[in-house]
Design an enzyme around this catalytic site. Structure first.
Site, PDB file in Angstrom:
ATOM      1  CD  GLU A  32      -2.041  -5.746  10.214  1.00 22.96           C
ATOM      2  OE1 GLU A  32      -2.977  -6.481   9.847  1.00 22.96           O
ATOM      3  OE2 GLU A  32      -2.117  -4.539  10.230  1.00 22.96           O
ATOM      4  NE  ARG A  91      -6.509  -1.570 -22.608  1.00 24.81           N
ATOM      5  CZ  ARG A  91      -5.730  -0.552 -22.934  1.00 24.81           C
ATOM      6  NH1 ARG A  91      -4.522  -0.447 -22.399  1.00 24.81           N
ATOM      7  NH2 ARG A  91      -6.134   0.343 -23.797  1.00 24.81           N
ATOM      8  N   PRO A 141       0.801  -1.235   0.000  1.00 21.57           N
ATOM      9  CG  PRO A 141      -0.378  -1.286   2.014  1.00 21.57           C
ATOM     10  CD  PRO A 141       0.455  -2.120   1.118  1.00 21.57           C
ATOM     11  CG  ASP A 194      -0.144   4.163 -29.256  1.00 24.28           C
ATOM     12  OD1 ASP A 194       0.395   4.051 -28.141  1.00 24.28           O
ATOM     13  OD2 ASP A 194       0.411   4.608 -30.259  1.00 24.28           O
TER      14      ASP A 194
HETATM   15  N1  ADE Z   1      -2.017  -4.104  -0.308  1.00 27.19           N
HETATM   16  C1  ADE Z   1      -2.984  -3.558   0.440  1.00 27.19           C
HETATM   17  N2  ADE Z   1      -3.436  -2.413  -0.083  1.00 27.19           N
HETATM   18  C2  ADE Z   1      -2.737  -2.217  -1.235  1.00 27.19           C
HETATM   19  C3  ADE Z   1      -2.742  -1.202  -2.230  1.00 27.19           C
HETATM   20  N3  ADE Z   1      -3.549  -0.151  -2.170  1.00 27.19           N
HETATM   21  N4  ADE Z   1      -1.885  -1.325  -3.251  1.00 27.19           N
HETATM   22  C4  ADE Z   1      -1.048  -2.380  -3.325  1.00 27.19           C
HETATM   23  N5  ADE Z   1      -0.997  -3.353  -2.412  1.00 27.19           N
HETATM   24  C5  ADE Z   1      -1.836  -3.286  -1.374  1.00 27.19           C
END
Ligand code: ADE
Length: 238
Positions: A115, A152, A88, A167
């Protein structure tokens, strides 16, 4: 291109890899995707993939041994994989990154979970990637998002017309133009006349104008960036 995925929830990928454009690309052999269960690379009796964090705190952390084990085994097969960890707080995924990844012969995506992942796993990682500023329960959806955008762009996956069109607009980061289909009038709402005209050059001009208008309104910095990089000419902005 070959994509390997390391996850503790391999079942989540089943529909994604079976259906639609992605399913067809795999069926046609344009890309190969292998989803591996991290648990299959454990060496202990209880096949443990996670543990409590040193120092205490909530949640569980993915252990390093099975992930290293998987990497060491899989990287012996073919070209060295470019390793992505979904995370994240990673670098924000975008179209440019998708294009860059699509040119690589092999990707290995490690799906973060719980976590987090033991920090030492990052020794294997080339790029930590986030799909947006929100926290999901795991890296499986991010891995699918990344794969979808990358597959893709793999040659042959989209039809010729689609890829040419993509493109010139969306794949440069510009926003899509408005689309309509039949009927020409619905609940008093009419399709813009130009789209009914059959005049291809005019339609093209209108679409580009709409696409630029939307991008200018929602992400003006993108226009500047494309101009700086020479990906959008003054001619196109007229
Ligand atoms: N794992 C948990 N949330 C995430 C996110 N927003 N982007 C990538 N991996 C994640």
């Amino acid at each position: 291109m070959r994509i390997d995925v390391l996850t503790v929830l391999p079942g989540l990928f089943d529909c994604f890899l079976r259906e639609g454009v992605i399913g067809k690309a795999l069926e046609r052999g344009l890309v190969s995707v292998n989803v591996y269960n991290i648990r299959d690379f454990t060496t202990d009796k209880h096949r443990v993939v996670d543990d409590v964090p040193y120092g205490g705190g909530p949640g569980m952390v993915l252990k390093p041994e099975p992930i290293f084990g998987a990497y060491e085994k899989l990287s012996k097969e073919g070209p060295k994989p470019f390793v992505i960890l979904t995370e994240p707080w990673g670098e924000k995924f975008n179209q440019e990154m998708a294009l860059e990844f699509s040119k690589l012969p092999r990707l290995l995506i490690i799906c973060g979970r719980y976590e987090g992942v033991d920090e030492r796993v990052k020794k294997l990682v080339d790029r930590e990637v986030s799909i947006g500023d929100y926290v999901l329960t795991g890296g499986e959806l991010p891995a699918m998002v990344i794969m979808d955008a990358v597959i893709r762009l793999t040659p042959g996956v989209l039809g010729n017309r689609e890829s040419l069109e993509a493109d010139s607009f969306m794949d440069r980061g510009l926003m899509g133009y408005p689309n309509y289909t039949r009927p020409a009038e619905f609940k008093g709402m009419r399709v813009p006349e130009v789209l009914l005209s059959g005049h291809h050059a005019k339609i093209e001009r209108w679409r580009k104008k709409e696409s630029l208008k939307k991008t200018l309104k929602r992400a003006p910095e993108l226009i500047e960036k494309l101009k700086r990089e020479g990906k959008l000419t003054e001619e196109e902005l007229k």
